[in-house]
Design a protein around this motif. Structure first.
Motif, PDB file in Angstrom:
ATOM      1  N   ALA A 292       0.832  -1.204   0.000  1.00 26.51           N
ATOM      2  CA  ALA A 292       0.000   0.000   0.000  1.00 26.51           C
ATOM      3  C   ALA A 292       0.866   1.253   0.000  1.00 26.51           C
ATOM      4  O   ALA A 292       0.567   2.238  -0.694  1.00 26.51           O
ATOM      5  N   ALA A 293       1.969   1.227   0.759  1.00 29.36           N
ATOM      6  CA  ALA A 293       2.869   2.376   0.790  1.00 29.36           C
ATOM      7  C   ALA A 293       3.511   2.617  -0.570  1.00 29.36           C
ATOM      8  O   ALA A 293       3.708   3.766  -0.984  1.00 29.36           O
ATOM      9  N   ALA A 294       3.836   1.529  -1.294  1.00 25.80           N
ATOM     10  CA  ALA A 294       4.429   1.674  -2.627  1.00 25.80           C
ATOM     11  C   ALA A 294       3.450   2.352  -3.586  1.00 25.80           C
ATOM     12  O   ALA A 294       3.841   3.209  -4.393  1.00 25.80           O
ATOM     13  N   PHE A 295       2.179   1.991  -3.516  1.00 22.50           N
ATOM     14  CA  PHE A 295       1.171   2.638  -4.355  1.00 22.50           C
ATOM     15  C   PHE A 295       1.010   4.111  -3.960  1.00 22.50           C
ATOM     16  O   PHE A 295       0.931   4.993  -4.833  1.00 22.50           O
ATOM     17  N   GLU A 296       0.950   4.373  -2.682  1.00 18.72           N
ATOM     18  CA  GLU A 296       0.684   5.733  -2.221  1.00 18.72           C
ATOM     19  C   GLU A 296       1.840   6.687  -2.491  1.00 18.72           C
ATOM     20  O   GLU A 296       1.638   7.895  -2.669  1.00 18.72           O
ATOM     21  N   ARG A 297       3.069   6.157  -2.534  1.00 20.35           N
ATOM     22  CA  ARG A 297       4.231   7.006  -2.773  1.00 20.35           C
ATOM     23  C   ARG A 297       4.373   7.387  -4.244  1.00 20.35           C
ATOM     24  O   ARG A 297       5.069   8.347  -4.572  1.00 20.35           O
TER      25      ARG A 297
ATOM     26  N   ARG B  49      -0.894   5.752  -7.167  1.00 26.85           N
ATOM     27  CA  ARG B  49      -1.866   6.025  -6.109  1.00 26.85           C
ATOM     28  C   ARG B  49      -3.269   6.268  -6.673  1.00 26.85           C
ATOM     29  O   ARG B  49      -4.266   6.089  -5.974  1.00 26.85           O
ATOM     30  N   GLN B  50      -3.342   6.635  -7.951  1.00 22.23           N
ATOM     31  CA  GLN B  50      -4.649   6.860  -8.577  1.00 22.23           C
ATOM     32  C   GLN B  50      -5.413   5.553  -8.785  1.00 22.23           C
ATOM     33  O   GLN B  50      -6.624   5.573  -9.028  1.00 22.23           O
ATOM     34  N   LEU B  51      -4.716   4.429  -8.710  1.00 27.51           N
ATOM     35  CA  LEU B  51      -5.377   3.135  -8.902  1.00 27.51           C
ATOM     36  C   LEU B  51      -6.090   2.647  -7.643  1.00 27.51           C
ATOM     37  O   LEU B  51      -6.932   1.753  -7.717  1.00 27.51           O
ATOM     38  N   ILE B  52      -5.782   3.216  -6.494  1.00 29.48           N
ATOM     39  CA  ILE B  52      -6.360   2.719  -5.241  1.00 29.48           C
ATOM     40  C   ILE B  52      -7.845   3.065  -5.179  1.00 29.48           C
ATOM     41  O   ILE B  52      -8.239   4.220  -5.273  1.00 29.48           O
ATOM     42  N   GLU B  53      -8.656   2.035  -5.005  1.00 30.96           N
ATOM     43  CA  GLU B  53     -10.105   2.224  -4.873  1.00 30.96           C
ATOM     44  C   GLU B  53     -10.555   2.122  -3.425  1.00 30.96           C
ATOM     45  O   GLU B  53     -11.404   2.885  -2.969  1.00 30.96           O
ATOM     46  N   ASP B  54      -9.958   1.163  -2.683  1.00 30.58           N
ATOM     47  CA  ASP B  54     -10.372   0.973  -1.287  1.00 30.58           C
ATOM     48  C   ASP B  54      -9.285   0.186  -0.568  1.00 30.58           C
ATOM     49  O   ASP B  54      -8.497  -0.539  -1.177  1.00 30.58           O
ATOM     50  N   ARG B  55      -9.253   0.339   0.749  1.00 30.89           N
ATOM     51  CA  ARG B  55      -8.287  -0.392   1.570  1.00 30.89           C
ATOM     52  C   ARG B  55      -8.990  -0.894   2.819  1.00 30.89           C
ATOM     53  O   ARG B  55      -9.642  -0.130   3.537  1.00 30.89           O
TER      54      ARG B  55
ATOM     55  N   THR C 157      -7.172  -6.316   2.436  1.00 28.33           N
ATOM     56  CA  THR C 157      -7.295  -6.185   0.981  1.00 28.33           C
ATOM     57  C   THR C 157      -7.012  -4.758   0.535  1.00 28.33           C
ATOM     58  O   THR C 157      -7.469  -3.797   1.151  1.00 28.33           O
ATOM     59  N   LEU C 158      -6.260  -4.652  -0.544  1.00 19.66           N
ATOM     60  CA  LEU C 158      -6.081  -3.381  -1.249  1.00 19.66           C
ATOM     61  C   LEU C 158      -6.786  -3.541  -2.596  1.00 19.66           C
ATOM     62  O   LEU C 158      -6.341  -4.310  -3.443  1.00 19.66           O
TER      63      LEU C 158
ATOM     64  N   ILE D  33      -8.082  -5.518  -9.967  1.00 23.63           N
ATOM     65  CA  ILE D  33      -7.180  -6.391  -9.216  1.00 23.63           C
ATOM     66  C   ILE D  33      -7.324  -6.122  -7.724  1.00 23.63           C
ATOM     67  O   ILE D  33      -7.387  -4.967  -7.295  1.00 23.63           O
ATOM     68  N   ASP D  34      -7.362  -7.187  -6.953  1.00 24.87           N
ATOM     69  CA  ASP D  34      -7.355  -7.101  -5.492  1.00 24.87           C
ATOM     70  C   ASP D  34      -6.064  -7.711  -4.967  1.00 24.87           C
ATOM     71  O   ASP D  34      -5.700  -8.830  -5.341  1.00 24.87           O
ATOM     72  N   ILE D  35      -5.379  -6.969  -4.106  1.00 24.23           N
ATOM     73  CA  ILE D  35      -4.200  -7.504  -3.422  1.00 24.23           C
ATOM     74  C   ILE D  35      -4.664  -7.927  -2.035  1.00 24.23           C
ATOM     75  O   ILE D  35      -5.063  -7.101  -1.225  1.00 24.23           O
ATOM     76  N   GLU D  36      -4.634  -9.239  -1.788  1.00 24.44           N
ATOM     77  CA  GLU D  36      -5.146  -9.779  -0.534  1.00 24.44           C
ATOM     78  C   GLU D  36      -4.037 -10.450   0.255  1.00 24.44           C
ATOM     79  O   GLU D  36      -3.101 -11.022  -0.314  1.00 24.44           O
ATOM     80  N   VAL D  37      -4.135 -10.378   1.574  1.00 23.34           N
ATOM     81  CA  VAL D  37      -3.202 -11.080   2.447  1.00 23.34           C
ATOM     82  C   VAL D  37      -3.989 -12.083   3.290  1.00 23.34           C
ATOM     83  O   VAL D  37      -5.095 -11.794   3.753  1.00 23.34           O
ATOM     84  N   ARG D  38      -3.421 -13.270   3.439  1.00 25.47           N
ATOM     85  CA  ARG D  38      -4.074 -14.308   4.226  1.00 25.47           C
ATOM     86  C   ARG D  38      -3.016 -15.111   4.976  1.00 25.47           C
ATOM     87  O   ARG D  38      -1.873 -15.219   4.534  1.00 25.47           O
ATOM     88  N   ALA D  39      -3.439 -15.686   6.105  1.00 33.30           N
ATOM     89  CA  ALA D  39      -2.550 -16.578   6.838  1.00 33.30           C
ATOM     90  C   ALA D  39      -2.452 -17.903   6.111  1.00 33.30           C
ATOM     91  O   ALA D  39      -3.300 -18.264   5.299  1.00 33.30           O
TER      92      ALA D  39
END
Length: 507
Positions: free
Chosen positions: A123-128, A133-139, A143-144, A150-156
């Motif tokens: 998320a920091a890479a997109f925001e910097r 950063r214009q691609l970010i729709e929701d966080r 999930t980003l 595209i969704d960037i998801e983190v899971r255990a």
């Protein structure tokens, strides 16, 4: 996957990813990421690539799989999140997704907290980046969501939660510290990767593993053995290096002190080498051979002498508080009941609950972990139950449990967590040959510890007398009086002194 811009250009462009891996200290990572995406390397870059992969030349195209075996503080999470940003934000996946389908770039880690670190980096890479950063729709917490579908998801790391989605790429963080199939875990690293690989089949996206090395087992070790060096699959690259090889800014003094304390551990933590001093204590086959299938608890039966072992916990940390109750039958040891209370919990309430169970089995004294301090003694005493610290440390309890299981002298309950914790136990050999047994990193052994302690108490206890509360049961008293009368009749020809001695011992 169609790159909208090469990763080399993206890493050089300040408007894209140019500020994330800058300068000479990140040069090794930039070379490996460039090779991973199938781009040509320069002659100097090819020399760096060979240093870490053992190969003379980069892959001819984007790889199917890559593994980066790197010591701690070597920049793995930051570099992998940069690759995630590039694949999700600067590559076109529309030709691999059906209309209305969202692609998922999945980041897996040993636990949700560690997975969130990768998402934060991404998320920091997109925001910097002014453009990204214009691609970010929701966080959200895990999930980003991007405007390009595209969704960037983190899971255990749990294979049950990873089936189904279409993945454009999968990044596996610290895979060496997932449970491995070699330990018999029901949630093994093999099962996890087998669950996500079909999700990559239609997109052809890469599987990228970044991890510090650990034991010589599991998927990462297998991938390393098969593909490190010149004879590996050209569509799979494996890079290996020490922490300071990838991150020269890491303090040399910190690394030197680690080697002085424990050179074997430091060679893995900072040297990037797999450990040869760790092996599994038990196999799943051995443990399951002493499990009674479908038996989850055994009821109290009059006439049996029950004992118990408790592994206390404070209620606010990561450890569970556990209790195991069992008895002996001949040479065998039977586990009758297991209780676990996971945090958060009130220790006083759990002690009260455990004491009620102990009294239902006529147990007046419980043995427990000796490192818990004084509070268990006081807490159990309030409920009329004595608490004695164990004579042996936990490692010795596991050592003594091994022959009981291998000789099939132990009868376990059908308890999934107990089985998984037992087969995950690791035996380590330190300097000087000193051996220790414990759970793996990020693992738990609270239930296993209670059962190992129970086995120790029952194995060493002389049960020639009954120190339980069974005397309060009127039926038990009647049976005991009858047995005394039978004994007196059988020994009538003998001396009165002997008969009296026997009676006194029985009472």
């Amino acid at each position: 996957m169609k790159p909208l811009v090469t990763i080399r250009k993206a890493l050089d462009d300040p408007a894209l990813l140019g500020g994330i891996l800058p300068g000479d200290t990140w040069r090794a990572w930039r070379v490996l990421l460039t090779a991973t995406m199938g781009e040509k390397l320069t002659t100097p870059e090819r020399a760096i690539y060979k240093t870490f992969t053992g190969r003379d030349k980069e892959p001819p195209s984007r790889v199917d799989e890559a593994a980066f075996v790197v010591g701690r503080r070597g920049g793995k999470s930051r570099s992998m999140s940069t690759l995630a940003t590039y694949i999700a934000g600067l590559c076109d996946h529309s030709d691999k997704l059906v209309p209305g389908e969202r692609g998922v770039l999945l980041c897996i880690a040993p636990d949700q907290r560690q997975a969130a670190i990768t998402l934060n980096y991404t998320a920091a890479a997109f925001e910097r980046s002014k453009m990204l950063r214009q691609l970010i729709e929701d966080r959200t917490a895990d999930t980003l969501r991007l405007k390009n579908g595209i969704d960037i998801e983190v899971r255990a790391a749990s294979f049950r939660r990873l089936r189904g989605p279409t993945f454009i790429a999968v990044l596996a963080d610290e895979a060496a510290f997932w449970f491995s199939s070699d330990t018999g875990s029901a949630n093994a690293d093999t099962e996890i990767l087998n669950a996500v690989r079909p999700g990559l089949a239609t997109t052809g996206g890469p599987l990228i593993i970044g991890s510090s090395p650990y034991a010589r087992r599991g998927e990462l070790w297998s991938l390393y053995k098969a593909n490190y060096g010149p004879d590996g699959d050209p569509r799979i690259i494996v890079a290996q290096g020490a922490s300071r090889d990838f991150n020269p800014s890491l303090s040399e003094a910190v690394v030197s002190r680690a080697y002085a304390r424990d050179p074997i551990a430091a060679s893995a933590e900072y040297g990037g080498q797999f450990r040869a001093d760790i092996e599994s204590l038990l196999t799943r086959e051995a443990v399951e051979s002493v499990v009674s299938p479908g038996v989850y608890e055994r009821p109290f039966l009059s006439g049996r002498v029950y004992v118990a072992f408790c592994d206390p916990a404070g209620g606010s940390g990561k450890d569970s508080m556990t209790l195991a109750i069992g008895h002996r039958e001949g040479e065998g040891i039977i586990v009758d009941a297991i209780r676990e209370r996971r945090p958060p919990f009130s220790p006083e309430q759990v002690v009260a609950e455990f004491c009620a169970l102990l009294k239902s089995y006529r147990v007046a004294k419980v043995t427990g972990d000796r490192f818990a301090g004084e509070w268990p003694r006081e807490a159990f005493r309030k409920h009329g139950v004595a608490y004695d610290p164990a004579a042996e440390p936990k490692s010795n309890l596991y050592r003594d449990l091994l022959p009981a299981i291998n000789s099939k002298l132990l009868d376990l309950l059908d308890h999934d967590k107990l089985i998984n914790q037992l087969v995950s136990l690791e035996r380590k050999t330190a300097r000087g040959g000193r051996e220790s047994i414990d759970h793996p990193p990020n693992g738990h052994d609270d239930v296993a510890n209670a059962v190992a302690g129970l086995d120790s108490v029952l194995s060493k206890k002389h049960l020639s007398y009954d120190d339980t509360l069974s005397w309060v049961d009127s039926k038990s008293m009647t049976e005991r009086h009858a047995s005394i009368e039978a004994f007196m009749k059988a020994t009538a020809p003998k001396s009165a002194a002997l008969r009296g001695g026997a009676i006194i011992m029985e009472r």
